[in-house]
Design an enzyme around this catalytic site. Structure first.
Site, short mmCIF file in Angstrom:
data_model
loop_
_atom_site.label_atom_id
_atom_site.label_comp_id
_atom_site.label_asym_id
_atom_site.label_seq_id
_atom_site.Cartn_x
_atom_site.Cartn_y
_atom_site.Cartn_z
N SER A 1 107.37 17.93 42.32
CA SER A 1 107.83 17.48 41.01
C SER A 1 109.36 17.59 41.02
O SER A 1 109.99 17.20 41.99
CB SER A 1 107.20 18.30 39.89
OG SER A 1 107.67 17.88 38.63
N TYR B 1 112.05 8.50 35.86
CA TYR B 1 111.96 9.60 36.83
C TYR B 1 111.35 10.84 36.18
O TYR B 1 110.42 11.45 36.72
CB TYR B 1 113.35 9.92 37.37
CG TYR B 1 113.35 10.96 38.47
CD1 TYR B 1 112.91 10.64 39.75
CD2 TYR B 1 113.80 12.25 38.22
CE1 TYR B 1 112.92 11.59 40.76
CE2 TYR B 1 113.80 13.21 39.23
CZ TYR B 1 113.35 12.87 40.49
OH TYR B 1 113.35 13.81 41.49
N ASP C 1 102.89 3.95 53.06
CA ASP C 1 103.40 3.67 51.72
C ASP C 1 102.44 4.37 50.77
O ASP C 1 101.28 3.96 50.64
CB ASP C 1 103.43 2.16 51.47
CG ASP C 1 103.85 1.80 50.05
OD1 ASP C 1 104.00 2.70 49.21
OD2 ASP C 1 104.02 0.59 49.78
N ASN D 1 105.10 14.77 48.99
CA ASN D 1 106.52 14.86 48.69
C ASN D 1 107.20 13.50 48.52
O ASN D 1 108.29 13.43 47.95
CB ASN D 1 107.20 15.64 49.82
CG ASN D 1 108.71 15.56 49.77
OD1 ASN D 1 109.33 16.13 48.89
ND2 ASN D 1 109.30 14.84 50.72
N LYS E 1 107.73 12.64 37.08
CA LYS E 1 107.69 14.01 37.60
C LYS E 1 106.96 14.96 36.64
O LYS E 1 106.31 15.92 37.07
CB LYS E 1 109.10 14.50 37.89
CG LYS E 1 109.77 13.76 39.06
CD LYS E 1 108.99 13.92 40.35
CE LYS E 1 109.71 13.36 41.55
NZ LYS E 1 108.97 13.55 42.82
#
Length: 251
Positions: free
Chosen positions: A142, A156, A62, A89, A160
């Site tokens: 990203s 989100y 995790d 990733n 990113k």
């Protein structure tokens, strides 16, 4: 690209971009640690690599847990002897909502996985590369939504975008140690756990129509980019965000 006697760690390696990149590292000859919270799927991918003659191991991680990430790097070193490459990733796409309707829990989870998770990976990966005397290459995931944005994507997009700032800062921190740190910004990519959800089909169809190349990308196209960024062919590239989006962000 030849990566024999090299060791790569890939997070989010159970499916999609991570899985395809782990396979690409293995094809190039690298020993590969596949890290994911979905351990059964990661083990299946590692088995596929080993069956083809490569060296791979899966481990449950995790990325929002410092203990898990520290153990991940230690496992790579214990099993394969060193660390050379990392593809950070692992990520999530929280339910889209305008910010006034977004829960604090959704915001916090997006930051914990997408941004703090990358920070933790960089922290322990860079420490290991420094212990080895420097060198090595890291790529962070990203998104085009870290470069532009869209309705309902506050959490989100912010997470990113943060990955891009983090990438540049860490690249500067360790450039003189020979550690290269870059980011990849995928556009619409089919064949991932997020984009293949039934509820996302209409949005992905629209995205394909809006993309200058007229289609979605495939995971292999991101994987090949990541492996190239880690290779000696990209030896003078650091602190950059490479957008792989079929031209979407040039409109």
């Amino acid at each position: 690209m030849i990566m024999h006697d090299k060791v790569a760690v890939v997070t989010g390696a159970a499916t999609g971009l991570g899985r395809e990149t782990a396979l690409a590292f293995a094809r190039a000859g690298a020993c590969t640690l596949l890290a994911d919270i979905m351990i059964a799927e990661a083990e299946e991918a590692a088995h596929q690599i080993c069956a083809a003659g490569g060296e791979a191991l899966a481990t449950r991680v995790d990325v929002s847990s410092a203990d898990d990430v520290e153990k991940m790097v230690a496992t790579a070193v214990a099993e394969f002897g060193r660390l050379d490459y990392a593809f950070n990733n692992a990520g999530i796409a929280p339910r889209g909502a305008p910010i006034a309707e977004m829960s604090e829990a959704d915001w916090g989870r997006a930051m914990a996985v997408n941004l703090t998770g990358v920070w933790l990976c960089l922290k322990y990966e860079c420490a290991q590369l420094l212990r080895q005397g420097g060198g090595g290459a890291i790529v962070n995931t990203s998104s085009t939504m870290g470069v532009v944005s869209g309705p309902g994507l506050a959490a989100y997009s912010a997470s990113k975008s943060g990955v891009l700032g983090l990438t540049r800062a860490v690249a500067l921190d360790y450039a003189r140690n020979g550690i290269r740190v870059n980011a990849v910004c995928p556009g619409g990519i089919g064949g991932t756990a997020i984009t293949d959800r039934a509820e996302n089909k209409a949005d992905m169809d629209r995205l394909a129509q809006m993309t200058p190349l007229g289609r979605l990308g495939v995971p292999r196209e991101i994987a090949d980019t990541v492996v190239w960024l880690c290779s000696d062919q990209a030896s003078y590239i650091t602190g950059q965000a490479l957008t792989v989006d079929g031209g979407f962000t040039i409109w």
